[in-house]
Design a protein around this motif. Structure first.
Motif, PDB file in Angstrom:
ATOM      1  N   UNK A 135     116.699  -9.842  74.828  1.00 15.10           N
ATOM      2  CA  UNK A 135     115.812 -10.804  75.488  1.00 15.10           C
ATOM      3  C   UNK A 135     115.727 -12.101  74.693  1.00 15.10           C
ATOM      4  N   UNK A 136     115.613 -11.980  73.380  1.00 14.99           N
ATOM      5  CA  UNK A 136     115.435 -13.166  72.543  1.00 14.99           C
ATOM      6  C   UNK A 136     116.721 -13.971  72.371  1.00 14.99           C
ATOM      7  N   UNK A 137     117.846 -13.288  72.282  1.00 16.28           N
ATOM      8  CA  UNK A 137     119.119 -13.972  72.012  1.00 16.28           C
ATOM      9  C   UNK A 137     120.127 -13.735  73.131  1.00 16.28           C
ATOM     10  N   UNK A 138     120.857 -12.632  73.045  1.00 17.56           N
ATOM     11  CA  UNK A 138     121.844 -12.258  74.058  1.00 17.56           C
ATOM     12  C   UNK A 138     122.258 -10.817  73.811  1.00 17.56           C
ATOM     13  N   UNK A 139     122.937 -10.226  74.798  1.00 14.30           N
ATOM     14  CA  UNK A 139     123.382  -8.849  74.644  1.00 14.30           C
ATOM     15  C   UNK A 139     124.376  -8.718  73.491  1.00 14.30           C
ATOM     16  N   UNK A 140     125.278  -9.682  73.359  1.00 15.61           N
ATOM     17  CA  UNK A 140     126.276  -9.627  72.293  1.00 15.61           C
ATOM     18  C   UNK A 140     125.631  -9.669  70.919  1.00 15.61           C
ATOM     19  N   UNK A 141     124.668 -10.553  70.740  1.00  9.72           N
ATOM     20  CA  UNK A 141     123.967 -10.647  69.451  1.00  9.72           C
ATOM     21  C   UNK A 141     123.194  -9.358  69.179  1.00  9.72           C
ATOM     22  N   UNK A 142     122.515  -8.836  70.194  1.00  5.54           N
ATOM     23  CA  UNK A 142     121.743  -7.601  70.035  1.00  5.54           C
ATOM     24  C   UNK A 142     122.641  -6.443  69.622  1.00  5.54           C
ATOM     25  N   UNK A 143     123.791  -6.322  70.274  1.00 13.79           N
ATOM     26  CA  UNK A 143     124.714  -5.221  69.969  1.00 13.79           C
ATOM     27  C   UNK A 143     125.296  -5.367  68.571  1.00 13.79           C
ATOM     28  N   UNK A 144     125.604  -6.609  68.171  1.00 12.49           N
ATOM     29  CA  UNK A 144     126.139  -6.850  66.830  1.00 12.49           C
ATOM     30  C   UNK A 144     125.104  -6.496  65.764  1.00 12.49           C
ATOM     31  N   UNK A 145     123.844  -6.828  66.002  1.00 10.28           N
ATOM     32  CA  UNK A 145     122.777  -6.499  65.040  1.00 10.28           C
ATOM     33  C   UNK A 145     122.601  -4.992  64.917  1.00 10.28           C
ATOM     34  N   UNK A 146     122.610  -4.307  66.062  1.00  7.78           N
ATOM     35  CA  UNK A 146     122.442  -2.853  66.050  1.00  7.78           C
ATOM     36  C   UNK A 146     123.591  -2.184  65.295  1.00  7.78           C
ATOM     37  N   UNK A 147     124.792  -2.671  65.529  1.00  5.89           N
ATOM     38  CA  UNK A 147     125.956  -2.104  64.844  1.00  5.89           C
ATOM     39  C   UNK A 147     125.906  -2.378  63.347  1.00  5.89           C
ATOM     40  N   UNK A 148     125.489  -3.597  62.975  1.00  4.25           N
ATOM     41  CA  UNK A 148     125.444  -3.963  61.558  1.00  4.25           C
ATOM     42  C   UNK A 148     124.340  -3.217  60.811  1.00  4.25           C
ATOM     43  N   UNK A 149     123.171  -3.081  61.442  1.00  3.05           N
ATOM     44  CA  UNK A 149     122.021  -2.476  60.756  1.00  3.05           C
ATOM     45  C   UNK A 149     122.022  -0.959  60.810  1.00  3.05           C
ATOM     46  N   UNK A 150     122.518  -0.406  61.901  1.00  2.00           N
ATOM     47  CA  UNK A 150     122.401   1.046  62.091  1.00  2.00           C
ATOM     48  C   UNK A 150     123.735   1.751  62.294  1.00  2.00           C
ATOM     49  N   UNK A 151     124.830   0.978  62.215  1.00  2.02           N
ATOM     50  CA  UNK A 151     126.169   1.546  62.390  1.00  2.02           C
ATOM     51  C   UNK A 151     126.275   2.351  63.700  1.00  2.02           C
ATOM     52  N   UNK A 152     125.617   1.836  64.736  1.00  2.40           N
ATOM     53  CA  UNK A 152     125.587   2.538  66.023  1.00  2.40           C
ATOM     54  C   UNK A 152     125.920   1.567  67.157  1.00  2.40           C
ATOM     55  N   UNK A 153     126.990   1.816  67.897  1.00  3.96           N
ATOM     56  CA  UNK A 153     127.293   0.951  69.050  1.00  3.96           C
ATOM     57  C   UNK A 153     126.228   1.107  70.139  1.00  3.96           C
ATOM     58  N   UNK A 154     126.066   0.050  70.932  1.00  9.72           N
ATOM     59  CA  UNK A 154     125.077   0.052  72.005  1.00  9.72           C
ATOM     60  C   UNK A 154     125.282   1.228  72.961  1.00  9.72           C
ATOM     61  N   UNK A 155     126.533   1.466  73.369  1.00 12.92           N
ATOM     62  CA  UNK A 155     126.812   2.549  74.318  1.00 12.92           C
ATOM     63  C   UNK A 155     126.408   3.913  73.754  1.00 12.92           C
ATOM     64  N   UNK A 156     126.543   4.076  72.450  1.00 12.10           N
ATOM     65  CA  UNK A 156     126.149   5.346  71.821  1.00 12.10           C
ATOM     66  C   UNK A 156     124.641   5.539  71.869  1.00 12.10           C
ATOM     67  N   UNK A 157     123.897   4.453  71.697  1.00 12.10           N
ATOM     68  CA  UNK A 157     122.432   4.523  71.799  1.00 12.10           C
ATOM     69  C   UNK A 157     122.025   4.930  73.208  1.00 12.10           C
ATOM     70  N   UNK A 158     122.649   4.304  74.196  1.00 12.65           N
ATOM     71  CA  UNK A 158     122.319   4.613  75.591  1.00 12.65           C
ATOM     72  C   UNK A 158     122.594   6.089  75.882  1.00 12.65           C
TER      73      UNK A 158
END
Length: 203
Positions: free
Chosen positions: A161-184
């Motif tokens: 919401x604050x930035x974009x889906x790409x930025x959100x996914x990159x942050x999640x991958x960098x901080x938690x080593x988890x791709x967005x699809x894996x979280x879903x």
């Protein structure tokens, strides 16, 4: 006028407009989150789950998880209140672009490629509450795993919401080593179905 200069000027203007709109969304979300301790409770739970799963003694692991039950209840209650508070945000301000990259005025110019952040927060509130109550009768380990996924996916939605889906996914991958699809894939089936219906396929 030199074409490259015109392109550079247009790109700079678009970047500045996009940054300004992103800053407004960050402020809007921060203002609504400010009265709550959601971030602190999330950190308590995610760190607590890691500690519990690291315990070799099952009895000791269960003791740690039992201590986290009150934090789960607090987080669920606070997030439901936050969701009710955020529902009062005017619809135009609550739109988030489904486009991979943040573009200025994307929510206004491409309304069909947006989702309502108020509905997304409701999806996450129901998911967190469902897992906190353990409606599915999960084992302690599976409950901790699912709640962690629910919390990280909710955090991803806030960054989206604050930035974009790409930025959100990159942050999640960098901080938690988890791709967005894996979280879903790791959240409860009810959350996953409602989330994908709202935001579109996970990639």
């Amino acid at each position: 006028m030199d074409l490259l200069f015109v392109v550079a000027l247009a790109a700079t203007g678009a970047y500045m407009l996009n940054t300004q709109q992103q800053r407004r969304r960050i402020v809007l979300l921060a203002q609504h989150l400010q009265p709550y301790q959601i971030e602190r409770l999330m950190e308590t739970l995610t760190q607590g789950y890691l500690r519990a799963m690291g315990e070799q003694d099952p009895e000791r692991r269960q003791q740690v998880l039992n201590l986290l039950a009150s934090s789960e209840a607090q987080l669920s209650e606070q997030f439901e209140r936050f969701a009710a508070d955020f529902r009062r945000v005017p619809a135009p301000l609550a739109r988030a672009s489904r486009l991979a990259l943040g573009l200025p005025f994307a929510t206004q110019l491409l309304p069909g490629a947006t989702f309502d952040m108020r509905e997304a927060i409701d999806v996450h509130a129901r998911g967190i509450a469902r897992v906190a109550r353990n409606d599915a009768g999960l084992s302690p380990r599976d409950k901790a795993f699912t709640m962690t996924a629910e919390l990280l996916l909710m955090q991803h939605t806030c960054h989206w919401f604050c930035k974009s889906k790409t930025v959100a996914s990159a942050r999640t991958l960098a901080r938690h080593q988890t791709p967005h699809a894996q979280l879903v894939a790791a959240v409860s089936p009810e959350t996953r179905a409602a989330y994908l219906a709202l935001t579109g396929p996970a990639r």
